[in-house]
Design a protein around this motif. Structure first.
Motif, short mmCIF file in Angstrom:
data_model
loop_
_atom_site.label_atom_id
_atom_site.label_comp_id
_atom_site.label_asym_id
_atom_site.label_seq_id
_atom_site.Cartn_x
_atom_site.Cartn_y
_atom_site.Cartn_z
N HIS A 97 -1.68 -5.26 1.69
CA HIS A 97 -1.10 -5.32 2.73
C HIS A 97 0.30 -4.34 2.22
CE1 HIS A 97 -3.20 -7.97 5.42
NE2 HIS A 97 -3.28 -8.63 4.00
N ASN A 98 0.82 -3.41 3.05
CA ASN A 98 1.48 -2.08 2.53
C ASN A 98 2.12 -1.88 1.46
OD1 ASN A 98 2.31 -2.59 5.29
ND2 ASN A 98 3.66 -4.38 4.81
N ASN A 99 2.68 -2.64 0.29
CA ASN A 99 2.83 -2.74 -0.68
C ASN A 99 2.82 -3.43 -2.02
OD1 ASN A 99 3.90 -0.07 -0.19
ND2 ASN A 99 6.40 -0.66 -0.22
#
Length: 362
Positions: free
Chosen positions: A349-351
């Protein structure tokens, strides 16, 4: 495939029980005609003959002809066997057991009818002999059918056992192959780290070599077992993290939480380290100040929970050319060693990239 002594003994008991039961049935049928001892003698003789037919069909005729799809030859040989056995039993009934009941009783009506029709004595004797042979065919055919059913079931069972053995050998060979891939992959990364430190003429190089020595000792002398103590696997992970910490002159953002204390659990060796390798590889923690890795291991009620999370940099750094085999191997090993006993979740998720493994060890 060889049977164990217990299996052979059980097999012998089953066969003896079958023939004793069959002999009892024949004795009961003949008891009211010949008397007890004559009935037993006749039954034992018939069982001996039919046992010969049973094993002749099971061990010779079916393997050499029926299974090899020589159907007509098998049919011809079984037909000849049936007729010969019928003739032998008829002759024994008439001359050895001296029993008119078995040789004559069933043919009296036929003999009377033939006399009235004017059939000669020679033809009457021939027809009576044929009738006596055919009357004994039933039991021989029944024994042949039982022999066919037994042999078919036995062959199917042997085939299944052989397939299971081959499948087990294949899985064992695959496991050894996966292990041989895992260890060199890790060692390749560790040697790269030491090489990088030596290039920088770092004072940490000797300490890193010492940790690598401990890791090699584990690989060479511990990982040959199918299972190792969980605490040794954790010590291995700690040494690996120590190598990563020594790789940089600055303190890296690595958090390792070990909540396994005094556990006697056993685990497949080198099972968790590929996830940790993957975390360090993708976080690029040595290349960016924002990189981080967190690792958690806990044990409760025979189940361990392993969680590895890492940052994912905004800028994609060049990856090493050898990456990728670690995760594929460990996923395959989980399927082989812990079927229906593990749950693996991989998310990004994202970073943030995370791996959660729940493993039932008991």
């Amino acid at each position: 495939m060889h049977l164990s002594s217990t299996a052979r003994r059980n097999n012998l008991i089953i066969h003896l029980a079958f023939w004793v039961g069959y002999c009892s049935i024949l004795t009961f049928i003949a008891y009211d005609v010949t008397g007890l001892w004559s009935g037993i003698l006749r039954a034992v003789t018939l069982v001996t003959i039919h046992a010969g037919v049973f094993y002749l069909n099971s061990e010779v005729l079916m393997p050499r002809f029926l299974i090899k799809k020589k159907y007509w030859l098998y049919f011809l040989l079984t037909l000849v066997t049936i007729l010969i056995v019928g003739a032998i039993i008829h002759v024994l009934d008439r001359y050895a057991f001296l029993s008119d009941h078995f040789s004559e009783r069933g043919g009296r009506f036929m003999k009377k009818a033939m006399r009235e029709m004017g059939v000669g004595r020679g033809k009457r004797m021939l027809l009576h002999f044929i009738f006596g042979v055919m009357r004994n065919v039933f039991w021989t055919v029944l024994v042949l059918f039982i022999s066919m059913a037994y042999t078919t079931a036995r062959n199917n069972r042997k085939r299944e056992q052989l397939e299971n053995e081959l499948r087990s050998e294949k899985l064992e060979a695959e496991m050894k192959f996966l292990k041989s891939q895992t260890n060199p992959h890790f060692l390749f990364n560790a040697l790269n780290n030491i090489y990088a430190l030596s290039q920088m003429k770092s004072d940490r190089t000797p300490e890193m070599v010492l940790k690598l020595s401990d890791i090699l000792r584990y690989n060479l002398y511990e990982c040959n077992d199918d299972m190792v103590p969980l605490e040794k696997e954790i010590a291995y992970i700690e040494n690996y993290i120590g190598l990563q910490q020594l790789k940089s002159e600055h303190q890296q953002n690595i958090v390792f939480t070990n909540e396994v204390q005094g556990s006697h659990l056993m685990i497949a060796p080198m099972l968790l380290i590929p996830f940790i390798e993957n975390s360090f590889k993708h976080s690029k923690i040595e290349d960016t100040e924002k990189g981080w890795v967190t690792i958690l291991i806990e044990a409760r009620d025979g189940q361990i929970t392993f969680k590895a999370e890492n940052s994912v940099p905004d800028v994609e750094y060049t990856k090493d050319k050898v990456g990728g085999i670690g995760l594929q191997n460990v996923q395959r090993r989980l399927e082989l060693i812990y079927p229906e006993q593990h749950k693996l979740d991989i998310e990004q998720h994202n970073n943030r990239y995370s791996v959660t493994l729940q493993l039932q060890l008991l």
